[in-house]
Design a protein around this motif. Structure first.
Motif, PDB file in Angstrom:
ATOM      1  N   TRP B  53      38.766  40.186  47.225  1.00 15.76           N
ATOM      2  CA  TRP B  53      39.951  39.968  46.383  1.00 15.76           C
ATOM      3  C   TRP B  53      41.152  39.693  47.281  1.00 15.76           C
ATOM      4  O   TRP B  53      41.296  40.324  48.322  1.00 15.76           O
ATOM      5  CB  TRP B  53      40.248  41.210  45.528  1.00 15.76           C
ATOM      6  N   GLU B  54      41.984  38.759  46.835  1.00 16.43           N
ATOM      7  CA  GLU B  54      43.235  38.501  47.551  1.00 16.43           C
ATOM      8  C   GLU B  54      44.348  39.305  46.885  1.00 16.43           C
ATOM      9  O   GLU B  54      44.413  39.405  45.653  1.00 16.43           O
ATOM     10  CB  GLU B  54      43.585  37.012  47.522  1.00 16.43           C
ATOM     11  N   SER B  70      43.608  40.915  51.995  1.00 16.19           N
ATOM     12  CA  SER B  70      42.469  40.900  51.083  1.00 16.19           C
ATOM     13  C   SER B  70      41.710  42.208  51.211  1.00 16.19           C
ATOM     14  O   SER B  70      41.954  43.005  52.124  1.00 16.19           O
ATOM     15  CB  SER B  70      41.551  39.723  51.389  1.00 16.19           C
ATOM     16  N   ALA B  76      38.143  44.137  39.097  1.00 16.61           N
ATOM     17  CA  ALA B  76      39.592  43.917  39.206  1.00 16.61           C
ATOM     18  C   ALA B  76      40.372  45.231  39.133  1.00 16.61           C
ATOM     19  O   ALA B  76      41.347  45.421  39.865  1.00 16.61           O
ATOM     20  CB  ALA B  76      40.052  42.970  38.095  1.00 16.61           C
ATOM     21  N   ALA B  79      40.161  46.909  42.296  1.00 18.75           N
ATOM     22  CA  ALA B  79      40.858  46.119  43.322  1.00 18.75           C
ATOM     23  C   ALA B  79      42.349  46.455  43.337  1.00 18.75           C
ATOM     24  O   ALA B  79      42.957  46.571  44.403  1.00 18.75           O
ATOM     25  CB  ALA B  79      40.632  44.628  43.084  1.00 18.75           C
ATOM     26  N   VAL B  98      46.087  41.036  42.007  1.00 25.56           N
ATOM     27  CA  VAL B  98      44.872  40.727  42.761  1.00 25.56           C
ATOM     28  C   VAL B  98      44.184  39.551  42.087  1.00 25.56           C
ATOM     29  O   VAL B  98      44.320  39.352  40.872  1.00 25.56           O
ATOM     30  CB  VAL B  98      43.892  41.921  42.818  1.00 25.56           C
ATOM     31  N   PRO B 100      40.314  37.116  42.447  1.00 28.45           N
ATOM     32  CA  PRO B 100      39.081  36.905  43.220  1.00 28.45           C
ATOM     33  C   PRO B 100      39.293  35.793  44.246  1.00 28.45           C
ATOM     34  O   PRO B 100      39.793  34.720  43.909  1.00 28.45           O
ATOM     35  CB  PRO B 100      38.058  36.484  42.159  1.00 28.45           C
TER      36      PRO B 100
END
Lengths: 266, 139
Positions: B53-54, B70, B76, B79, B98, B100
């Motif tokens: 994840w960014e 990342s 999610a 994340a 966040v 993907p």
């Protein structure tokens, strides 16, 4: 703790004995300290680097709470012990944490089951302790309540995912709660000290938290397709300094450095 | 094996019918390369399956979210929580996004010349290229 501590006879309206407030702060502080020690054991051993950091953050939050509570407990005592004296130079029988906090970490499922119960308990406790008549306790609780809210959320997220995950994750999460459950009821035990301070608005009566805490845990369990364990076994004694076998090993590791090199500094 | 040897990294290789123990103490040459499974253990492999994840963090209200790095997470929701623990421990932000990493479409380094070089000699695209005529107000 001194064995000559005054009897805990509630005297409505009177200022509570300093020794009583100290002992109460010590109970909460030891809960946080021992949780921090157990949580810290996961660092570099968690399933993922990200989880290492998450559990490390939680451990540091708890350690911060422990420092504040132990420092305050020490200030109230005549001997004037500081946080390090209390953390590193007390023996097993002098620690007043509930036994649930000292149990070995087990697998990740057990650790998350415990964190869910203890963080939910601490959240309910601190939420009410924010309005304590004792200002330092109220201030410590006001800061801690936001931290344990996050701990509770973290454990909730993992319980939902592992409980309602694969067959193995479900089995291990359920096993975690099954192993944990005999230690849960001790959190809600009251005694003269707690009820006496609660009647003066200083402390929170632990028994008054049970419905709220287990209500939240039940909701999470249901959503995670897990069952609340049935148990007749109830371990107790931590608040009086009686601990499980595992506690000695924890103390040995936690206190070793400070006792081998008293007064050592970075 | 001495007790101490038990604590060093060991691998057991079967050559013929004789089990042979080697360890990493003798340098890389002592580590057997053949007959050792190269793939990760199932547990490690499962952990590696977590997607990337960014993470974007907004430092304060009024600023935009900025890419900060990342991380790996199973979904999610986790994340966002991992991002909170990894990237906002020192009050770096008030909001986290966040996404993907696989959903990012990036320009290719091969296209660098065609994409970016043509802008190099067009200084009139900068507002400072133009002088403001005398007498123009509210500019």
């Amino acid at each position: 703790m001194s064995p000559t501590a005054p009897a805990h006879v509630p005297e409505s309206g009177a200022t509570p004995a300093r020794a009583d407030v100290s002992r109460y702060a010590l109970r909460l502080g030891d809960d946080a300290l021992i949780s921090a020690q157990r949580m810290g054991e996961w660092i570099a051993a968690a399933p993922q680097l990200e989880e290492d950091v998450a559990l490390g953050n939680i451990a540091l939050d708890l350690l911060g709470q422990a420092r504040a509570l132990l420092s305050y407990a020490g200030q109230l005592e005549e001997q004037g012990q500081d946080e390090d004296d209390l953390a590193y130079f007390r023996d097993e029988r002098d620690f007043l944490n509930a036994q649930i906090f000292e149990l070995g970490n087990g697998d990740f499922g057990f650790t998350m089951a415990r964190l869910l119960v203890t963080a939910t308990y601490q959240h309910a406790l601190y939420d009410r302790l924010q309005r304590s008549a004792d200002e330092p306790l109220a201030a410590i609780a006001g800061k801690a309540v936001k931290e344990v809210d996050y701990h509770r959320d973290h454990a909730t997220q993992w319980t939902l995912r592992l409980g309602d995950g694969t067959d193995e994750s479900h089995r291990r999460m359920q096993q975690g709660f099954d192993d944990l459950w005999p230690y849960v009821s001790e959190l809600f035990e009251s005694d003269d000290l707690a009820t006496g301070l609660a009647s003066r608005g200083v402390a929170v009566d632990p028994s008054s938290l049970e419905e709220q805490v287990l209500g939240y845990v039940d909701e999470v369990l249901a959503e995670a397709t897990l069952a609340r364990p049935e148990t007749v076994l109830r371990h107790t004694g931590g608040r009086r300094g009686i601990h499980s076998e595992q506690f000695g090993y924890l103390l040995a590791e936690m206190q070793h450095l400070a006792r081998s090199h008293p007064g050592a500094r970075w | 094996m001495t007790e101490r040897d038990d604590r060093v990294l060991t691998s057991e290789v079967v050559t013929g019918t004789t089990p042979r123990q080697l360890n990493a103490e003798g340098g890389h040459g002592a580590v057997p390369m053949e007959g050792v499974p190269a793939e990760q253990s199932p547990l490690r492999a499962a952990a590696r399956d977590w997607p990337l994840w960014e993470v974007f963090v907004r430092a304060k209200r009024g600023l935009s979210h900025v890419h900060v790095g990342s991380l790996h997470a199973p979904d999610a929701t986790m994340a966002v929580r991992n991002a909170r623990d990894l990237y906002t421990r020192r009050q770096e932000g008030v909001s986290i996004w966040v996404m993907p990493a696989e959903h990012i479409t990036a320009s290719s380094p091969d296209e660098k010349d065609a994409f970016f070089d043509p802008a190099a000699d067009k200084i009139y695209r900068h507002p400072t290229f133009y002088s403001v005529p005398d007498g123009v107000e509210h500019l």
